[in-house]
Design a protein around this motif. Structure first.
Motif, PDB file in Angstrom:
ATOM      1  N   ASP A 103       0.878  -1.516  -0.345  1.00 41.75           N
ATOM      2  CA  ASP A 103       0.046  -0.193   0.049  1.00 41.75           C
ATOM      3  C   ASP A 103       0.672   1.242  -0.599  1.00 41.75           C
ATOM      4  N   LEU A 104       2.317   1.057   0.482  1.00 38.93           N
ATOM      5  CA  LEU A 104       2.515   2.255   0.648  1.00 38.93           C
ATOM      6  C   LEU A 104       3.188   2.297  -0.609  1.00 38.93           C
ATOM      7  N   ILE A 105       2.932   2.284  -2.397  1.00 37.38           N
ATOM      8  CA  ILE A 105       3.466   1.401  -2.889  1.00 37.38           C
ATOM      9  C   ILE A 105       2.705   2.746  -3.628  1.00 37.38           C
ATOM     10  N   ASP A 106       1.806   3.209  -3.522  1.00 36.44           N
ATOM     11  CA  ASP A 106       0.499   3.242  -4.057  1.00 36.44           C
ATOM     12  C   ASP A 106      -0.429   4.132  -4.059  1.00 36.44           C
ATOM     13  N   CYS A 107      -0.236   4.865  -2.194  1.00 39.28           N
ATOM     14  CA  CYS A 107      -0.778   5.486  -1.452  1.00 39.28           C
ATOM     15  C   CYS A 107      -0.300   6.858  -0.943  1.00 39.28           C
ATOM     16  N   ALA A 108      -0.808   8.143  -0.777  1.00 30.67           N
ATOM     17  CA  ALA A 108      -0.394   8.978  -0.362  1.00 30.67           C
ATOM     18  C   ALA A 108       0.484   9.131   0.683  1.00 30.67           C
ATOM     19  N   ALA A 109       1.889   9.895   0.626  1.00 32.45           N
ATOM     20  CA  ALA A 109       2.900   9.708   2.703  1.00 32.45           C
ATOM     21  C   ALA A 109       1.836  10.680   3.709  1.00 32.45           C
ATOM     22  N   ALA A 110       1.331  11.756   3.072  1.00 26.92           N
ATOM     23  CA  ALA A 110       1.284  12.323   4.102  1.00 26.92           C
ATOM     24  C   ALA A 110      -0.280  13.321   3.755  1.00 26.92           C
ATOM     25  N   PRO A 111      -1.335  12.828   3.460  1.00 33.06           N
ATOM     26  CA  PRO A 111      -2.967  13.870   3.101  1.00 33.06           C
ATOM     27  C   PRO A 111      -3.089  14.329   3.648  1.00 33.06           C
ATOM     28  N   ASP A 112      -3.007  14.156   4.636  1.00 27.10           N
ATOM     29  CA  ASP A 112      -3.380  15.060   6.119  1.00 27.10           C
ATOM     30  C   ASP A 112      -2.582  16.286   6.855  1.00 27.10           C
ATOM     31  N   GLY A 113      -1.057  16.242   6.290  1.00 32.29           N
ATOM     32  CA  GLY A 113      -0.067  16.874   6.905  1.00 32.29           C
ATOM     33  C   GLY A 113       0.776  16.706   7.932  1.00 32.29           C
ATOM     34  N   PRO A 114       1.446  16.687   7.918  1.00 31.48           N
ATOM     35  CA  PRO A 114       2.029  17.919   7.646  1.00 31.48           C
ATOM     36  C   PRO A 114       3.220  17.913   6.615  1.00 31.48           C
ATOM     37  N   GLY A 115       3.116  18.658   5.922  1.00 33.32           N
ATOM     38  CA  GLY A 115       4.113  18.825   5.152  1.00 33.32           C
ATOM     39  C   GLY A 115       5.521  18.550   4.948  1.00 33.32           C
ATOM     40  N   GLU A 116       5.904  19.172   6.793  1.00 30.98           N
ATOM     41  CA  GLU A 116       7.428  18.936   6.323  1.00 30.98           C
ATOM     42  C   GLU A 116       7.893  18.597   7.570  1.00 30.98           C
ATOM     43  N   LEU A 117       9.256  17.595   8.208  1.00 31.84           N
ATOM     44  CA  LEU A 117       9.170  17.437   9.490  1.00 31.84           C
ATOM     45  C   LEU A 117      10.311  17.829   9.391  1.00 31.84           C
ATOM     46  N   ARG A 118      10.737  18.337  10.921  1.00 24.84           N
ATOM     47  CA  ARG A 118      11.948  18.553  11.525  1.00 24.84           C
ATOM     48  C   ARG A 118      13.033  17.886  12.096  1.00 24.84           C
ATOM     49  N   ASN A 119      14.263  18.025  12.054  1.00 24.54           N
ATOM     50  CA  ASN A 119      15.522  17.592  13.589  1.00 24.54           C
ATOM     51  C   ASN A 119      14.710  16.020  13.225  1.00 24.54           C
ATOM     52  N   VAL A 120      14.548  15.104  12.142  1.00 24.96           N
ATOM     53  CA  VAL A 120      14.412  13.609  12.275  1.00 24.96           C
ATOM     54  C   VAL A 120      15.056  12.943  11.873  1.00 24.96           C
ATOM     55  N   ASP A 153       5.334  16.416   0.347  1.00 20.92           N
ATOM     56  CA  ASP A 153       4.794  17.052  -1.132  1.00 20.92           C
ATOM     57  C   ASP A 153       3.131  16.339  -0.664  1.00 20.92           C
ATOM     58  N   VAL A 154       2.751  17.474  -0.672  1.00 17.37           N
ATOM     59  CA  VAL A 154       0.737  16.709  -0.274  1.00 17.37           C
ATOM     60  C   VAL A 154       0.408  15.778  -1.315  1.00 17.37           C
ATOM     61  N   ALA A 155       0.836  15.206  -2.894  1.00 17.13           N
ATOM     62  CA  ALA A 155       0.897  14.405  -3.381  1.00 17.13           C
ATOM     63  C   ALA A 155       2.035  13.073  -3.411  1.00 17.13           C
ATOM     64  N   GLU A 156       2.456  13.014  -2.621  1.00 16.08           N
ATOM     65  CA  GLU A 156       4.274  12.447  -2.657  1.00 16.08           C
ATOM     66  C   GLU A 156       3.614  10.513  -2.204  1.00 16.08           C
ATOM     67  N   PHE A 157       3.550   9.687  -2.739  1.00 13.46           N
ATOM     68  CA  PHE A 157       3.736   8.586  -2.197  1.00 13.46           C
ATOM     69  C   PHE A 157       4.299   8.538  -1.545  1.00 13.46           C
ATOM     70  N   ALA A 158       3.523   7.619  -0.205  1.00 17.24           N
ATOM     71  CA  ALA A 158       4.670   6.724   0.223  1.00 17.24           C
ATOM     72  C   ALA A 158       6.030   6.549   0.741  1.00 17.24           C
ATOM     73  N   HIS A 159       6.242   5.307  -0.114  1.00 25.11           N
ATOM     74  CA  HIS A 159       6.990   4.857  -0.839  1.00 25.11           C
ATOM     75  C   HIS A 159       8.227   5.499  -0.928  1.00 25.11           C
ATOM     76  N   HIS A 160       7.512   6.831  -1.723  1.00 26.60           N
ATOM     77  CA  HIS A 160       8.614   7.341  -2.942  1.00 26.60           C
ATOM     78  C   HIS A 160       9.222   8.109  -1.375  1.00 26.60           C
ATOM     79  N   ALA A 161       8.535   8.586  -0.974  1.00 25.66           N
ATOM     80  CA  ALA A 161       9.201  10.287   0.343  1.00 25.66           C
ATOM     81  C   ALA A 161       9.598   8.833   1.417  1.00 25.66           C
TER      82      ALA A 161
END
Length: 402
Positions: A103-120, A153-161
């Motif tokens: 499911d990570l290959i063809d589903c969004a990474a963070a459809p409801d945000g956050p747009g970025e993570l810091r110091n992770v 990115d809002v439309a970025e796939f989970a695996h790609h992220a």
């Protein structure tokens, strides 16, 4: 009833009325996959007067599927596709699917945000993305320093992220097939046996290509800070002071100074010494990158493209050797007189296949062992002298003659 071999369990019920079966794991595909061709009693009874009765079992997409090889769970996931096929001579239903990480290959990474993570760290990013899918994350390596900023990115796939971060840490991210994600590097364990042709290999084929390879791989990125490159400070402001006159300001040609470039742009490079002619390629980094991260990503891209261009494939009897199943990401010694291979290689793909006609066999794809690590290549791409570690004694009688 099937005895060991490949066993299919759908929604908790073992299902043995299949004629062909295979389950695969591939380092390049992230998630494992399966495919079974079988009878569907429910459809058969509805179609043919002579069809055998129960068990009544309607196959449909979305059912939970588990695949066992010689009694060991190797894949846990979902039926993704059901394909009924019927003609005047036979009827069958083919089902296929992926493990839970698919499911990570063809589903969004963070459809409801956050747009970025810091110091992770990389494992924090993977865990944040994988948690809503019910997947666990474990790391077998030190993934290095945290990312100051990791954009999603809002439309970025989970695996790609996850993968874009792994490239900068020279890490391999893979599914374990049964509900988890592993962050690791390659070849930490050895396979249960060597591969030899002539020998235990029933057949083999190989591909050696320069397609997709480049003499120089360049990764360009940007960063927000000067990376300790700025060694001076702006002049202090004085109350009431007049701005510098236009004619007193130093002239410029509009280009960035060396110091400005160091503060905003980074470049990583990797050379492939086996490509003798001029063949450069440039990639843009998808996250904030420093010099080390850009160099690691360039090296990762160069090595993985080299691995994709050189692969050998072998078929061996059974699903394992010496009491263990064949698995991806393990190192095996390959002795292949026909293809001219005599060294350790990395198992990058394993397909366990069973049919009523051909029985059980494993199809193994191997590639260069330094494909996904950052260690010096050294002699790992050099053949040993034949006979130093090659097979001894009589040939395996199950192997096909060349």
């Amino acid at each position: 009833m099937k005895t060991l071999g490949l066993t299919l369990r759908i929604d908790g019920t073992d299902y043995d009325q299949w004629t062909e079966a295979e389950v695969s794991r591939d380092l390049k595909d992230f998630a494992g996959s399966f495919r079974f061709a079988m009878r569907d009693p429910d459809r058969s009874i509805a179609t043919f007067d002579y069809a055998s009765p129960p068990p009544i079992f309607r196959l449909r997409p979305g059912q939970k599927a588990e695949v066992f090889a010689d009694g060991e769970l190797v894949l846990s996931g979902w039926v993704k596709k059901v394909e009924p096929n019927i003609d005047e001579e036979h009827c069958e239903v083919a089902i296929s699917g992926e493990d839970k990480a698919g499911d990570l290959i063809d589903c969004a990474a963070a459809p409801d945000g956050p747009g970025e993570l810091r110091n992770v760290k990389l494992e924090d990013v993977a865990g944040k993305i994988a948690a809503p899918f019910g997947l666990s994350v474990r790391t077998e390596i030190d993934t290095g320093k945290p990312f100051p900023r990791f954009s999603l990115d809002v439309a970025e796939f989970a695996h790609h992220a996850i993968e874009k971060g792994a490239r900068q840490r020279h890490a391999l991210v893979m599914s374990d097939g049964v509900g988890g994600i592993v962050i690791t590097r390659t070849g930490k364990n050895r396979a249960p046996a060597d591969i030899s042709l002539p020998g235990n290999a029933k057949g083999g084929r190989a591909t050696f290509s320069h397609e997709g390879r480049h003499s120089k791989t360049i990764v360009r990125g940007r960063q927000e800070k000067a990376g300790q490159q700025r060694d001076d400070r702006a002049a202090p402001l004085t109350a009431g002071a007049a701005p510098a006159a236009l004619e007193d300001r130093p002239a410029g040609d509009g280009s960035a100074t060396d110091r400005e470039r160091k503060g905003t742009a980074v470049t990583g490079t990797a050379q492939d010494p086996e490509i003798g002619r001029y063949r450069p390629i440039v990639h843009l980094s998808r996250t904030q990158a420093d010099k080390q991260a850009a160099d690691d990503e360039a090296d990762w891209r160069m090595r993985t493209r080299r691995a994709e261009s050189e692969e050998a494939n072998y078929r061996v009897a059974g699903f394992g050797a010496n009491g263990r199943l064949w698995r991806v990401n393990e190192t095996t010694y390959v002795s292949d007189a026909f293809a001219g291979i005599e060294r350790d290689l990395l198992i990058s793909r394993v397909t366990l296949r069973e049919t009523d006609d051909q029985g059980r066999e494993a199809e193994l794809t191997v590639t260069s062992p330094e494909a996904f690590d950052r260690k010096a290549t050294g002699s790992r791409r050099t053949n040993l002298k034949r006979g130093k570690k090659g097979p001894k004694g009589p040939l395996d009688g199950t192997a096909e003659a060349l």
